[in-house]
Design a protein around this motif. Sequence first.
Motif, PDB file in Angstrom:
ATOM      1  N   ASP A  39      51.136  29.487  -8.161  1.00 39.63           N
ATOM      2  CA  ASP A  39      50.213  30.586  -7.921  1.00 39.63           C
ATOM      3  C   ASP A  39      50.995  31.855  -7.565  1.00 39.63           C
ATOM      4  O   ASP A  39      51.965  31.809  -6.803  1.00 39.63           O
ATOM      5  CB  ASP A  39      49.199  30.300  -6.814  1.00 39.63           C
ATOM      6  N   ARG A  41      51.110  35.060  -5.539  1.00 37.85           N
ATOM      7  CA  ARG A  41      50.540  35.667  -4.332  1.00 37.85           C
ATOM      8  C   ARG A  41      51.423  36.844  -3.949  1.00 37.85           C
ATOM      9  O   ARG A  41      52.608  36.674  -3.696  1.00 37.85           O
ATOM     10  CB  ARG A  41      50.488  34.669  -3.182  1.00 37.85           C
ATOM     11  N   TYR A  58      46.164  37.900  -6.272  1.00 31.51           N
ATOM     12  CA  TYR A  58      46.249  36.436  -6.393  1.00 31.51           C
ATOM     13  C   TYR A  58      45.970  36.045  -7.838  1.00 31.51           C
ATOM     14  O   TYR A  58      45.051  36.576  -8.475  1.00 31.51           O
ATOM     15  CB  TYR A  58      45.230  35.792  -5.464  1.00 31.51           C
ATOM     16  N   ASP A  59      46.783  35.128  -8.367  1.00 30.93           N
ATOM     17  CA  ASP A  59      46.588  34.600  -9.724  1.00 30.93           C
ATOM     18  C   ASP A  59      46.895  33.111  -9.687  1.00 30.93           C
ATOM     19  O   ASP A  59      48.039  32.709  -9.504  1.00 30.93           O
ATOM     20  CB  ASP A  59      47.512  35.323 -10.704  1.00 30.93           C
ATOM     21  N   LYS A  60      45.872  32.288  -9.820  1.00 32.51           N
ATOM     22  CA  LYS A  60      46.027  30.840  -9.693  1.00 32.51           C
ATOM     23  C   LYS A  60      46.723  30.256 -10.914  1.00 32.51           C
ATOM     24  O   LYS A  60      46.473  30.655 -12.051  1.00 32.51           O
ATOM     25  CB  LYS A  60      44.667  30.168  -9.498  1.00 32.51           C
ATOM     26  N   ASP A  61      47.593  29.293 -10.676  1.00 27.40           N
ATOM     27  CA  ASP A  61      48.411  28.694 -11.723  1.00 27.40           C
ATOM     28  C   ASP A  61      47.634  27.610 -12.486  1.00 27.40           C
ATOM     29  O   ASP A  61      46.763  26.939 -11.931  1.00 27.40           O
ATOM     30  CB  ASP A  61      49.669  28.089 -11.082  1.00 27.40           C
ATOM     31  N   THR A  63      45.245  27.340 -14.718  1.00 28.38           N
ATOM     32  CA  THR A  63      43.786  27.331 -14.639  1.00 28.38           C
ATOM     33  C   THR A  63      43.199  28.004 -15.875  1.00 28.38           C
ATOM     34  O   THR A  63      43.643  29.079 -16.276  1.00 28.38           O
ATOM     35  CB  THR A  63      43.298  28.074 -13.380  1.00 28.38           C
ATOM     36  N   THR A  66      41.052  31.795 -16.419  1.00 27.93           N
ATOM     37  CA  THR A  66      41.916  32.328 -15.362  1.00 27.93           C
ATOM     38  C   THR A  66      41.117  32.614 -14.098  1.00 27.93           C
ATOM     39  O   THR A  66      39.916  32.884 -14.137  1.00 27.93           O
ATOM     40  CB  THR A  66      42.607  33.606 -15.840  1.00 27.93           C
ATOM     41  N   ASP A  67      41.824  32.560 -12.980  1.00 25.39           N
ATOM     42  CA  ASP A  67      41.202  32.700 -11.664  1.00 25.39           C
ATOM     43  C   ASP A  67      42.051  33.669 -10.853  1.00 25.39           C
ATOM     44  O   ASP A  67      43.102  33.306 -10.328  1.00 25.39           O
ATOM     45  CB  ASP A  67      41.142  31.326 -10.990  1.00 25.39           C
ATOM     46  N   THR A  68      41.625  34.924 -10.753  1.00 22.86           N
ATOM     47  CA  THR A  68      42.432  35.981 -10.136  1.00 22.86           C
ATOM     48  C   THR A  68      41.587  36.814  -9.183  1.00 22.86           C
ATOM     49  O   THR A  68      40.356  36.811  -9.245  1.00 22.86           O
ATOM     50  CB  THR A  68      43.027  36.913 -11.202  1.00 22.86           C
ATOM     51  N   VAL A  81      43.111  35.442  -1.656  1.00 26.34           N
ATOM     52  CA  VAL A  81      42.839  34.322  -2.552  1.00 26.34           C
ATOM     53  C   VAL A  81      41.555  34.650  -3.302  1.00 26.34           C
ATOM     54  O   VAL A  81      40.926  35.675  -3.060  1.00 26.34           O
ATOM     55  CB  VAL A  81      42.704  32.983  -1.788  1.00 26.34           C
ATOM     56  N   THR A  82      41.150  33.768  -4.212  1.00 18.94           N
ATOM     57  CA  THR A  82      40.006  34.060  -5.064  1.00 18.94           C
ATOM     58  C   THR A  82      38.745  34.334  -4.251  1.00 18.94           C
ATOM     59  O   THR A  82      37.957  35.217  -4.584  1.00 18.94           O
ATOM     60  CB  THR A  82      39.754  32.886  -6.030  1.00 18.94           C
TER      61      THR A  82
END
Length: 279
Positions: A39, A41, A58-61, A63, A66-68, A81-82
Amino acid sequence: FASPTSGSENVALSKITGTPKAAVFMMGSGLTAPSSAADVRLGFGFTDGTTNRGIGVYDKDTTSPTDTSRRHAAEACVYAVTTGVIEEFSCAFSAGDLDLTYSTTWGGAALYSALVFDCEAAAVVEQAAGSSTGLIDVTGAGMRPDGAIIIGIGNNNALPNTNTAARFSIGFVNRRGQQVCLAGGAADNVATTNTRASLWDNRCIVRYNNTPSSGSVEEFSFVGFTADGCRLNCTKASADTRWFFLFLKGIDIGIQTFAQPTSTGVQYVTGARPRPQAG
């Protein structure tokens, strides 16, 4: 320094025994340095001991979609975080200490670094950039600065605010008119990752939109310092966005860009003024 499990903490300074004038903070996960983890951060912010401003992305790994996220707040550093924020703190100064107060804490799971300034004066200013091209005066510093750090996430929402899509801009300017900006972005809720990162030596603020691969949507260059802040030139305008400025007086800042070497080992970077005392 690592964050506490709750509440507040005092970070003792090893080189400054008096009361600091300003501090810049950055963060990453893990309790050792160097460290890495999944992730993306990024937490960055600053304070003049009274006014705090910070950003976090934040950019989640691994996924899909995508979840940012991105966040800005009246805090010295933000761990986003998200779902919003997992940790952030404000900072005040006392002799030889950074006095940190955490509005929320991750329980000692984050590692921070601080760059502390013992200069003549410092001031944190927040200003909306406007939605049209042309000259913009940033005021409220109460002095003619010698250098400045400029950060933001391209939001105009009241603080604090968390939004989807990770984007940020971090810029540096000095009294010689030199400037540099690191900017990036990552789209949210898309099946294929959509990202962009760039380094500019002729801009101090660059903003990407929620689909960053399409290019920048907002750009500012540094014109010069004034008796109460600085003047910027908006060369590409999009929306009325908020940017945070840390103005510094009584300090000589050199800015120099350089290319990577072709092999490992020592690299000499020339042209930096003044002679560096820290890097």
